[in-house]
Design an enzyme around this catalytic site. Structure first.
Site, PDB file in Angstrom:
ATOM      1  N   LYS A  94      26.556  11.429 -71.671  1.00  0.00           N
ATOM      2  CA  LYS A  94      25.900  10.524 -72.617  1.00  0.00           C
ATOM      3  C   LYS A  94      26.396  10.689 -74.129  1.00  0.00           C
ATOM      4  CE  LYS A  94      21.780   9.303 -69.836  1.00  0.00           C
ATOM      5  NZ  LYS A  94      20.686   9.794 -69.496  1.00  0.00           N
ATOM      6  N   GLN A 136      15.764  12.954 -72.504  1.00  0.00           N
ATOM      7  CA  GLN A 136      16.148  13.150 -70.939  1.00  0.00           C
ATOM      8  C   GLN A 136      14.966  13.441 -69.934  1.00  0.00           C
ATOM      9  OE1 GLN A 136      19.276  12.276 -69.779  1.00  0.00           O
ATOM     10  NE2 GLN A 136      18.421  12.471 -67.662  1.00  0.00           N
ATOM     11  N   ASP A 173      16.568   3.499 -74.201  1.00  0.00           N
ATOM     12  CA  ASP A 173      16.616   3.688 -72.741  1.00  0.00           C
ATOM     13  C   ASP A 173      15.552   2.405 -71.987  1.00  0.00           C
ATOM     14  OD1 ASP A 173      17.684   5.535 -71.233  1.00  0.00           O
ATOM     15  OD2 ASP A 173      16.209   7.395 -71.584  1.00  0.00           O
TER      16      ASP A 173
END
Ligand code: NAP
Length: 283
Positions: free
Chosen positions: A53, A97, A120
Site C-alpha cells: 500500500k 490494517q 477503506d
C-alpha cells in the site's frame, strides 16, 4: 466456450496511471494527497499488505506514511493517534490494517477514523452512505470488482447477480453496489440451502468466501461473468481463488484470474479513494 479474461493487473495499471495524473494536478495546486497506514502488531501477511500500500502510493505520486506499533499497544493510544491524523491537514486518508490484536475493538477503532478520511470504506458512515446511495467511500475490493465489470462494458441493469459471501468488507457492499446499478441481487452465505440453484440463475457471480472450488463449472450458466474474490492456497501452496478456474472458464463468458484479478484492483482502488479524499478536501 472459453471465457475471456478480465485482467486485473492490466486494468489496475491503467487506474494507477490515472491516479498519478490526477495526483500531479493536485500537487500543482500545492496539495499532495496523503495516506496514513497504521499497522499494529507483526502479522506477516499484514506486513506485506501495508508495504504494498505504501509503495503503490509513492508510485502514484501520493505522500504516504507508515506507522508501526507493537501488538501490546493500548487501544487508547491507537485512538489518540487516529484522532491526531484526523486533524492533520497533510493526511487525506487513514487506513488501519486489520486484523488488530485481540485486546482491541476493531469497530471502535474504525469508527474513530473521520468518515472524510475513511479510504477503506469500513466506517459505519461509509456503509450507510453506500446503502442509501450517498457520496462516501466504497470498500476497495467490491469497488474494484465494479470497475472490472465496467471495463468490459457490462450493463448490469436487469441482470441477475449472485454474490456468495456476506462479509461487511466484501459481500454486503458488493451486493449494494450491484443493486445501485439496477441488477437483481441474490446474496448467498453459509446457510444458503441450494447454492447451485442460485448460481445457475446468475448472469454475474461474485465469489467471496475463502474456500477453494466453492464455484464449479456445473454451477455456472453459460456465458456468465464470474468474479473471483477468494484468496486461498492450493495443495502446492500456490495462491488460488474460490472458483475452479480451469473448469469454469470453459462455461463462463468472462472470468477473473487469481492471482492477477481482484487483488491488484483492491490495491488500485485504495489509491483512487485516497485521491478522491484529497480532491474533496481541496474542493
Ligand atoms: P469472511 O468474512 O470470512 O466471509 C466469508 C463469507 O463466506 C461469509 O459470509 C460466509 O457466510 C460465507 N460462506 C462460508 N462458507 C460458505 C458456503 N459454503 N457457501 C456460501 N457461503 C459461505 O471473508 P471475507 O473477508 O469476505 O473474504 C472472502 C474471501 O475473499 C477470502 O478468501 C479473502 O481472503 C478474500 N479477499 C480478497 C481480497 C482481495 O483483494 N482479493 C480482499 C478481501 C478479501 P456466513 O456469513 O454465513 O458465515
Amino acid at each position: 466456450m472459453t471465457a475471456s479474461l478480465i485482467d486485473g493487473n492490466a486494468l489496475s495499471k491503467t487506474i494507477r496511471a490515472e491516479v498519478a495524473v490526477r495526483s500531479a494536478a493536485l500537487r500543482q495546486r500545492g496539495i499532495t494527497p496523503g495516506l496514513a497506514v497504521i499497522l499494529v502488531g507483526d502479522d506477516p501477511a499484514s506486513q506485506v499488505y501495508v508495504k504494498h500500500k505504501v509503495n503503490d502510493s509513492h508510485e502514484a505520486g501520493l505522500h504516504s506514511l507508515l506507522e508501526r506499533y507493537p501488538a501490546t499497544m493500548a487501544q487508547a493510544d491507537l485512538l489518540g493517534r487516529i484522532r491526531a491524523l484526523n486533524a492533520d491537514p497533510l493526511i487525506h486518508g487513514i487506513l488501519v490494517q486489520l486484523p488488530l490484536p485481540r485486546h482491541m475493538d476493531a469497530n471502535e477503532v474504525i469508527e474513530t477514523i473521520s468518515p472524510v478520511k475513511d479510504v477503506d470504506g469500513f466506517h459505519v458512515a461509509s456503509a450507510g452512505a453506500l446503502m442509501i446511495g450517498r457520496p462516501g467511500f466504497w470498500p476497495c475490493t467490491p469497488y474494484g470488482c465494479m470497475k472490472m465489470l465496467e471495463s468490459i462494458g457490462y450493463e448490469l441493469r436487469g441482470k441477475h447477480a449472485v454474490v456468495i459471501g456476506r462479509s461487511n468488507i466484501v459481500g454486503k457492499p458488493m451486493a449494494m453496489m450491484l443493486l445501485q446499478k439496477n441488477a437483481t441481487v441474490t446474496l448467498c452465505h453459509s446457510a444458503t440451502r441450494d447454492l447451485k440453484a442460485m448460481t445457475l440463475q446468475a448472469d454475474v457471480v461474485v465469489a467471496a468466501v475463502g474456500k477453494r472450488n466453492i464455484l464449479t463449472a456445473d454451477m455456472v450458466k453459460p456465458g456468465a461473468v464470474v468474479i473471483d474474490v477468494g484468496m486461498n492456497r492450493n495443495d502446492e501452496g500456490k495462491l488460488c481463488g474460490d472458483v475452479d478456474f480451469a473448469g469454469v472458464r470453459e462455461v463462463a463468458g468472462w472470468i477473473t484470474p487469481v492471482p492477477g484479478g481482484v487483488g491488484p484492483m483492491t490495491r488500485a482502488m485504495l489509491l483512487v479513494n485516497t485521491l478522491e479524499a484529497a480532491e474533496r478536501a481541496a474542493a
